[in-house]
Write a protein that holds these residues in place. Structure first.
Motif, PDB file in Angstrom:
ATOM      1  N   GLU A  98       0.845  -1.199   0.000  1.00 63.63           N
ATOM      2  CA  GLU A  98       0.000   0.000   0.000  1.00 63.63           C
ATOM      3  C   GLU A  98       0.883   1.254   0.000  1.00 63.63           C
ATOM      4  OE1 GLU A  98      -3.390   0.035  -0.193  1.00 63.63           O
ATOM      5  OE2 GLU A  98      -3.219  -2.143  -0.412  1.00 63.63           O
ATOM      6  N   THR A 106       2.328  10.109 -11.818  1.00 65.80           N
ATOM      7  CA  THR A 106       2.051   8.684 -11.932  1.00 65.80           C
ATOM      8  C   THR A 106       3.075   8.050 -12.859  1.00 65.80           C
ATOM      9  OG1 THR A 106      -0.305   9.066 -11.602  1.00 65.80           O
ATOM     10  CG2 THR A 106       0.316   6.977 -12.593  1.00 65.80           C
ATOM     11  N   CYS A 108       5.055   3.969 -13.832  1.00 68.52           N
ATOM     12  CA  CYS A 108       4.781   2.535 -13.854  1.00 68.52           C
ATOM     13  C   CYS A 108       5.737   1.764 -12.944  1.00 68.52           C
ATOM     14  CB  CYS A 108       4.934   1.993 -15.274  1.00 68.52           C
ATOM     15  SG  CYS A 108       3.894   2.805 -16.499  1.00 68.52           S
ATOM     16  N   ARG A 110       6.203  -2.534 -11.086  1.00 66.49           N
ATOM     17  CA  ARG A 110       5.815  -3.946 -11.036  1.00 66.49           C
ATOM     18  C   ARG A 110       5.801  -4.371  -9.576  1.00 66.49           C
ATOM     19  NH1 ARG A 110       6.396  -6.732 -15.984  1.00 66.49           N
ATOM     20  NH2 ARG A 110       7.714  -5.669 -17.491  1.00 66.49           N
ATOM     21  N   GLU A 111       5.151  -5.477  -9.293  1.00 66.58           N
ATOM     22  CA  GLU A 111       5.162  -5.997  -7.921  1.00 66.58           C
ATOM     23  C   GLU A 111       6.517  -6.576  -7.555  1.00 66.58           C
ATOM     24  OE1 GLU A 111       1.958  -8.696  -7.176  1.00 66.58           O
ATOM     25  OE2 GLU A 111       0.446  -7.139  -7.449  1.00 66.58           O
ATOM     26  N   CYS A 122       0.680   2.444 -18.464  1.00 66.79           N
ATOM     27  CA  CYS A 122       1.067   1.325 -17.599  1.00 66.79           C
ATOM     28  C   CYS A 122       0.169   0.109 -17.813  1.00 66.79           C
ATOM     29  CB  CYS A 122       1.014   1.758 -16.133  1.00 66.79           C
ATOM     30  SG  CYS A 122       2.110   3.147 -15.735  1.00 66.79           S
ATOM     31  N   TRP A 123      -1.152   0.323 -17.735  1.00 64.35           N
ATOM     32  CA  TRP A 123      -2.088  -0.804 -17.827  1.00 64.35           C
ATOM     33  C   TRP A 123      -1.952  -1.523 -19.157  1.00 64.35           C
ATOM     34  CZ3 TRP A 123      -3.697  -2.355 -13.421  1.00 64.35           C
ATOM     35  CH2 TRP A 123      -3.914  -1.452 -12.381  1.00 64.35           C
ATOM     36  N   LEU A 127       1.641  -3.221 -16.600  1.00 62.49           N
ATOM     37  CA  LEU A 127       2.315  -2.669 -15.433  1.00 62.49           C
ATOM     38  C   LEU A 127       1.292  -2.046 -14.494  1.00 62.49           C
ATOM     39  CD1 LEU A 127       5.231  -0.997 -17.407  1.00 62.49           C
ATOM     40  CD2 LEU A 127       5.336  -3.157 -16.152  1.00 62.49           C
ATOM     41  N   ILE A 128       1.736  -1.593 -13.347  1.00 60.44           N
ATOM     42  CA  ILE A 128       0.880  -0.986 -12.329  1.00 60.44           C
ATOM     43  C   ILE A 128       1.171   0.505 -12.266  1.00 60.44           C
ATOM     44  CG2 ILE A 128       0.326  -0.973  -9.856  1.00 60.44           C
ATOM     45  CD1 ILE A 128       1.512  -3.879  -9.806  1.00 60.44           C
ATOM     46  N   GLU A 129       0.111   1.311 -12.196  1.00 62.65           N
ATOM     47  CA  GLU A 129       0.288   2.751 -11.997  1.00 62.65           C
ATOM     48  C   GLU A 129       0.521   3.033 -10.518  1.00 62.65           C
ATOM     49  OE1 GLU A 129      -3.177   4.716 -13.491  1.00 62.65           O
ATOM     50  OE2 GLU A 129      -2.352   4.807 -15.516  1.00 62.65           O
ATOM     51  N   ALA A 130       1.465   3.921 -10.221  1.00 53.18           N
ATOM     52  CA  ALA A 130       1.759   4.267  -8.828  1.00 53.18           C
ATOM     53  C   ALA A 130       2.066   5.752  -8.728  1.00 53.18           C
ATOM     54  CB  ALA A 130       2.936   3.450  -8.316  1.00 53.18           C
TER      55      ALA A 130
END
Length: 150
Positions: A98, A106, A108, A110-111, A122-123, A127-130
């Motif tokens: 979190e 914003t 990109c 990855r976990e 990103c999507w 990838l994940i937006e952060a």
């Protein structure tokens, strides 16, 4: 002055000159900043473990990379070369993934451990937006960020 005395005087003068130069060279090594110490450090002043990702401009575009896990009251050297940009981006997540700090850009991620170029779409790229917040270094080659949000 005899030949032997003149030769001895020259040898001492030569030795004294190069000993002084050696001493000055050693002192210069201590006085100059060492590039191994330059870079970007992140210190975790919170009571929780955090995971950190960074972003910065390169010739290939914005590069994001992660993860550095930093325990409570510890620091991690995330970039180990002199900083070249006036601004860097930082994303901080807790041990559950979190986001802990809100940012205004914003990028990109990855976990798992990653290096990604270009911070958009990103999507579409899987990838994940952060959210990242910007760190202004003012052009310094060495910078430390202290995280404290408790």
């Amino acid at each position: 002055m005899s030949q032997a005395q003149n030769s001895e005087h020259c040898d001492r003068s030569y030795l004294r000159k190069y000993t002084l130069l050696g001493l000055l060279a050693c002192l210069a090594c201590f006085a100059l900043p060492r590039s191994a110490e330059a870079g970007l450090r992140v210190c975790n002043g919170s009571v929780d473990l955090v995971n950190v990702a960074i972003g910065y401009e390169t010739d290939e575009g914005i590069r994001t990379e992660g993860w550095w896990t930093i325990t409570s009251n510890a620091c991690s050297q995330v970039l180990q070369e002199p900083l070249k940009s006036a601004g860097y981006y930082l994303h901080v997540a807790d041990g559950f993934g979190e986001g802990r700090l809100v940012g205004d850009i914003t990028l990109c991620i990855r976990e798992e451990k990653f290096v990604v170029y270009d911070g958009d779409q990103c999507w579409q790229r899987g990838l994940i937006e952060a959210d990242f917040f910007q760190i202004e270094t003012g052009g310094a080659e060495d910078w430390t960020v202290l995280l404290s949000y408790d």
